[in-house]
Motif scaffolding. Structure first.
Motif, PDB file in Angstrom:
ATOM      1  N   ARG A 192      39.259  41.391  39.619  1.00  0.00           N
ATOM      2  CA  ARG A 192      38.256  42.055  39.781  1.00  0.00           C
ATOM      3  C   ARG A 192      38.137  43.537  39.570  1.00  0.00           C
ATOM      4  N   GLU A 198      36.635  45.707  40.741  1.00  0.00           N
ATOM      5  CA  GLU A 198      35.705  46.540  41.489  1.00  0.00           C
ATOM      6  C   GLU A 198      36.567  47.552  42.255  1.00  0.00           C
ATOM      7  N   ARG A 200      39.527  44.141  52.575  1.00  0.00           N
ATOM      8  CA  ARG A 200      39.480  42.856  52.140  1.00  0.00           C
ATOM      9  C   ARG A 200      39.380  42.414  50.667  1.00  0.00           C
ATOM     10  N   HIS A 201      39.406  43.771  49.647  1.00  0.00           N
ATOM     11  CA  HIS A 201      39.361  43.412  48.554  1.00  0.00           C
ATOM     12  C   HIS A 201      40.621  44.030  47.664  1.00  0.00           C
ATOM     13  N   MET A 202      41.116  43.249  46.748  1.00  0.00           N
ATOM     14  CA  MET A 202      42.039  43.551  45.644  1.00  0.00           C
ATOM     15  C   MET A 202      41.599  43.527  44.305  1.00  0.00           C
ATOM     16  N   PHE A 248      43.947  38.987  42.969  1.00  0.00           N
ATOM     17  CA  PHE A 248      44.076  38.062  44.128  1.00  0.00           C
ATOM     18  C   PHE A 248      44.146  36.464  43.704  1.00  0.00           C
ATOM     19  N   GLU A 273      34.119  36.820  55.386  1.00  0.00           N
ATOM     20  CA  GLU A 273      34.006  35.814  54.386  1.00  0.00           C
ATOM     21  C   GLU A 273      35.102  35.250  53.733  1.00  0.00           C
ATOM     22  N   ILE A 274      35.436  34.165  53.904  1.00  0.00           N
ATOM     23  CA  ILE A 274      36.728  33.479  53.439  1.00  0.00           C
ATOM     24  C   ILE A 274      36.279  32.731  52.027  1.00  0.00           C
ATOM     25  N   THR A 288      33.239  31.004  49.349  1.00  0.00           N
ATOM     26  CA  THR A 288      31.726  30.976  48.536  1.00  0.00           C
ATOM     27  C   THR A 288      31.787  29.645  47.877  1.00  0.00           C
ATOM     28  N   GLY A 344      39.481  32.392  49.263  1.00  0.00           N
ATOM     29  CA  GLY A 344      40.461  33.251  49.073  1.00  0.00           C
ATOM     30  C   GLY A 344      41.644  33.302  50.384  1.00  0.00           C
ATOM     31  N   ARG A 390      42.702  36.111  52.498  1.00  0.00           N
ATOM     32  CA  ARG A 390      41.814  36.548  53.582  1.00  0.00           C
ATOM     33  C   ARG A 390      42.056  35.632  54.826  1.00  0.00           C
TER      34      ARG A 390
HETATM   35  P1  ATP Z   1      32.857  40.038  48.772  1.00  0.00           P
HETATM   36  O1  ATP Z   1      31.373  39.749  49.135  1.00  0.00           O
HETATM   37  O2  ATP Z   1      33.624  40.064  50.000  1.00  0.00           O
HETATM   38  O3  ATP Z   1      32.914  41.015  47.947  1.00  0.00           O
HETATM   39  P2  ATP Z   1      32.699  38.049  46.773  1.00  0.00           P
HETATM   40  O4  ATP Z   1      31.268  37.312  47.328  1.00  0.00           O
HETATM   41  O5  ATP Z   1      32.530  38.790  45.875  1.00  0.00           O
HETATM   42  O6  ATP Z   1      33.404  38.561  48.064  1.00  0.00           O
HETATM   43  P3  ATP Z   1      33.537  35.541  45.663  1.00  0.00           P
HETATM   44  O7  ATP Z   1      33.341  35.906  44.299  1.00  0.00           O
HETATM   45  O8  ATP Z   1      32.549  34.730  46.342  1.00  0.00           O
HETATM   46  O9  ATP Z   1      33.583  36.638  46.561  1.00  0.00           O
HETATM   47  O10 ATP Z   1      35.012  34.916  45.738  1.00  0.00           O
HETATM   48  C1  ATP Z   1      35.443  33.899  46.403  1.00  0.00           C
HETATM   49  C2  ATP Z   1      36.020  34.144  47.528  1.00  0.00           C
HETATM   50  O11 ATP Z   1      37.666  34.738  47.095  1.00  0.00           O
HETATM   51  C3  ATP Z   1      35.888  34.958  48.583  1.00  0.00           C
HETATM   52  O12 ATP Z   1      35.121  34.294  49.578  1.00  0.00           O
HETATM   53  C4  ATP Z   1      37.046  35.781  49.203  1.00  0.00           C
HETATM   54  O13 ATP Z   1      37.867  34.927  50.109  1.00  0.00           O
HETATM   55  C5  ATP Z   1      37.899  35.611  47.999  1.00  0.00           C
HETATM   56  N1  ATP Z   1      37.576  37.465  47.208  1.00  0.00           N
HETATM   57  C6  ATP Z   1      36.561  37.691  46.530  1.00  0.00           C
HETATM   58  N2  ATP Z   1      37.019  39.044  46.100  1.00  0.00           N
HETATM   59  C7  ATP Z   1      38.366  39.206  46.572  1.00  0.00           C
HETATM   60  C8  ATP Z   1      38.854  40.494  46.416  1.00  0.00           C
HETATM   61  N3  ATP Z   1      38.526  41.302  45.540  1.00  0.00           N
HETATM   62  N4  ATP Z   1      40.281  40.406  46.878  1.00  0.00           N
HETATM   63  C9  ATP Z   1      40.592  39.383  47.672  1.00  0.00           C
HETATM   64  N5  ATP Z   1      39.932  38.446  47.845  1.00  0.00           N
HETATM   65  C10 ATP Z   1      38.601  38.215  47.261  1.00  0.00           C
END
Ligand code: ATP
Length: 430
Positions: free
Chosen positions: A213, A215, A221-223, A226, A353-354, A356, A401, A404
């Motif tokens: 990602r 981002e 909570r973000h890397m 992952f 959120e862990i 989706t 994730g 998380r």
């Molecule tokens: P957030 O809203 O927290 O940015 P997301 O909605 O982008 O998360 P999803 O794309 O739905 O996340 O990814 C599925 C799962 O992967 C998430 O529920 C989370 O557990 C994990 N996850 C998502 N982005 C990251 C990240 N940048 N680093 C670590 N874990 C992540």
């Protein structure tokens, strides 16, 4: 002599053994040197007497965190921390550590913690701390439980590629890479490919793999890279079927940890609470929590919602279901009678959120219509949309994730603490 793990030394009292590990501390007391040796299973006090000239001379030279092999006699000693110790007969230095460690491995007192950035710079030393190793043991057991559950429920394991010809999902969070004479993109999730497996008739698939990602976020909570766990299953009637299965997988993972490691852990009871987004927003507004958008929940809302659910049900988990279309990708299925609401969910655990997931739209024509409506680039989605042209079972799944989950389970300060070598906007090394 065969190496004995430190955890097994108690059974060897009265016998000669070989132990191997890192020198954690050295204490001089007159004609005796006490050396604490650490291996992957624990620590043990080793004693070197001055009368044993050769071994004593070796210890004079020894620096902390050097790796040694010790031969000696295990004997009872009331004053030793464990009631027994190893009386050293010979020491071999397998690898000498340079003196002046850049970060301490063992802290004398709490509050002496090195700054996390420096700890991550020297991650291999940081990970020598037993409580850090424990994080990865917990992860191993959690994954074991998940896999066992998937196996018992007829899932097939697949691996999907990380290189993609076009960005998956949104274009903004994708890493572009040189790929010979053209561009490629690193997968932001295996979503499209795991759905392809269902179009291939695989019925139920799961996978664990890297997710990228781009981002630029600086949160706990973000890397940028992952590990994601994903599953997808065919012939679901709704997203509730997927949530049922996910609950089972989480309970299996947590039970596996409880049964194999010596840590205090609450295995969640089933069913997990489920709230629609509308219900969740109502609960939040009754507590005067400001809402930024009706189609999403902020980290603060996630946290407070979990607090409310904990108060009301004593449960650490809560599903947030039925998200408005604005908050979900084009491939989430909508209710037949309510085109504004998707058959989707997020799973929150202790405020974060862990997971989706959703039931996916499997009908080619509807999928194209929804993609157009969301102003997606149909050309970039060409391969994906093709998957649905020649028959595809109704299906749904989850993107999990694990980092998380571990972070919240062990109350770590960041998802990076649960990651062997974290990658973020600033960090590409070691
Ligand atoms: P957030 O809203 O927290 O940015 P997301 O909605 O982008 O998360 P999803 O794309 O739905 O996340 O990814 C599925 C799962 O992967 C998430 O529920 C989370 O557990 C994990 N996850 C998502 N982005 C990251 C990240 N940048 N680093 C670590 N874990 C992540």
């Amino acid at each position: 002599m065969v190496r004995t793990y430190i955890k097994d030394l108690k059974e060897k009292i009265g016998k000669d053994v070989t132990v191997k590990g890192f020198v954690q501390s050295i204490r001089n007391q007159g004609g005796i040197k006490f050396l604490i040796l650490r291996d992957v299973t624990g620590i043990i006090q080793c004693v070197v007497m001055k009368s044993d000239k050769e071994a004593f001379g070796f210890v004079e030279d020894l620096s902390l965190e050097s790796v040694v092999s010790i031969e000696g006699l295990v004997k009872e000693e009331k004053q030793a921390p464990d009631g027994f110790e190893v009386q050293v007969k010979s020491i071999e230095i397998l690898s000498k550590a340079y003196p002046e460690l850049p970060i301490p491995v063992v802290y004398e007192k709490s509050g002496d913690e090195t700054d996390v950035t420096k700890r991550l710079d020297y991650r291999w030393l940081d990970l020598r701390r037993p409580e850090h190793l424990q994080i990865f043991k917990v992860w191993t057991e959690l994954e074991k439980g998940f896999r066992k559950f998937c196996d018992e429920n007829n899932f097939v394991q697949i691996y999907t590629p990380s290189f993609m010809i076009a960005p998956s999902e949104s274009g903004s969070e994708v890493f572009e890479v040189e790929y010979f004479d053209r561009k490629a993109y690193l997968a932001q999730s295996p979503q499209f490919y795991k759905q392809m497996a269902l179009a291939s008739g695989f019925d139920r698939v799961f996978m664990a793999g890297p997710v990228f990602r781009a981002e630029p976020s600086f949160t706990t909570r973000h890397m940028t890279e992952f590990t994601g766990w994903d599953f997808e299953m065919a012939y679901v009637d709704s997203h509730h079927d997927v949530m049922d299965l996910l609950e089972g997988a989480i309970v299996a993972g947590f039970s596996q940890i409880r049964d194999s490691l010596d840590i205090d852990i609450v295995v969640p009871s089933r069913p997990f609470p489920r709230l629609t987004m509308a219900e969740a927003k109502e609960k939040l507004s009754s507590r005067n929590v400001p809402s930024k958008a009706v189609f999403d929940v902020s980290p603060e809302e996630e946290r407070i919602l979990c607090e409310i659910v904990k108060e009301e049900t004593n449960h650490d988990f809560v599903f947030l279901t039925d998200w408005p279309v604005e908050g979900r990708p084009f491939y989430h299925m909508r209710y037949e009678g309510d085109q504004k609401t998707t058959k989707s969910y997020d799973l929150l655990y202790r405020g974060l959120e862990i997971v989706t997931g959703a039931q996916r739209e499997h009908r080619h024509d509807v999928l194209v219509r929804q993609a157009e409506e969301k102003k997606m680039n149909l050309n970039q989605l060409k391969d994906y949309l093709e998957f649905f042209r020649y028959g595809c079972p109704p299906h749904g799944g989850a993107g999990i994730g694990p980092g998380r989950i571990i972070m919240m389970l062990l109350d770590l300060s960041s998802v990076k603490e649960a990651t062997f070598l974290p990658r973020d906007v600033k960090r590409l090394r070691p």
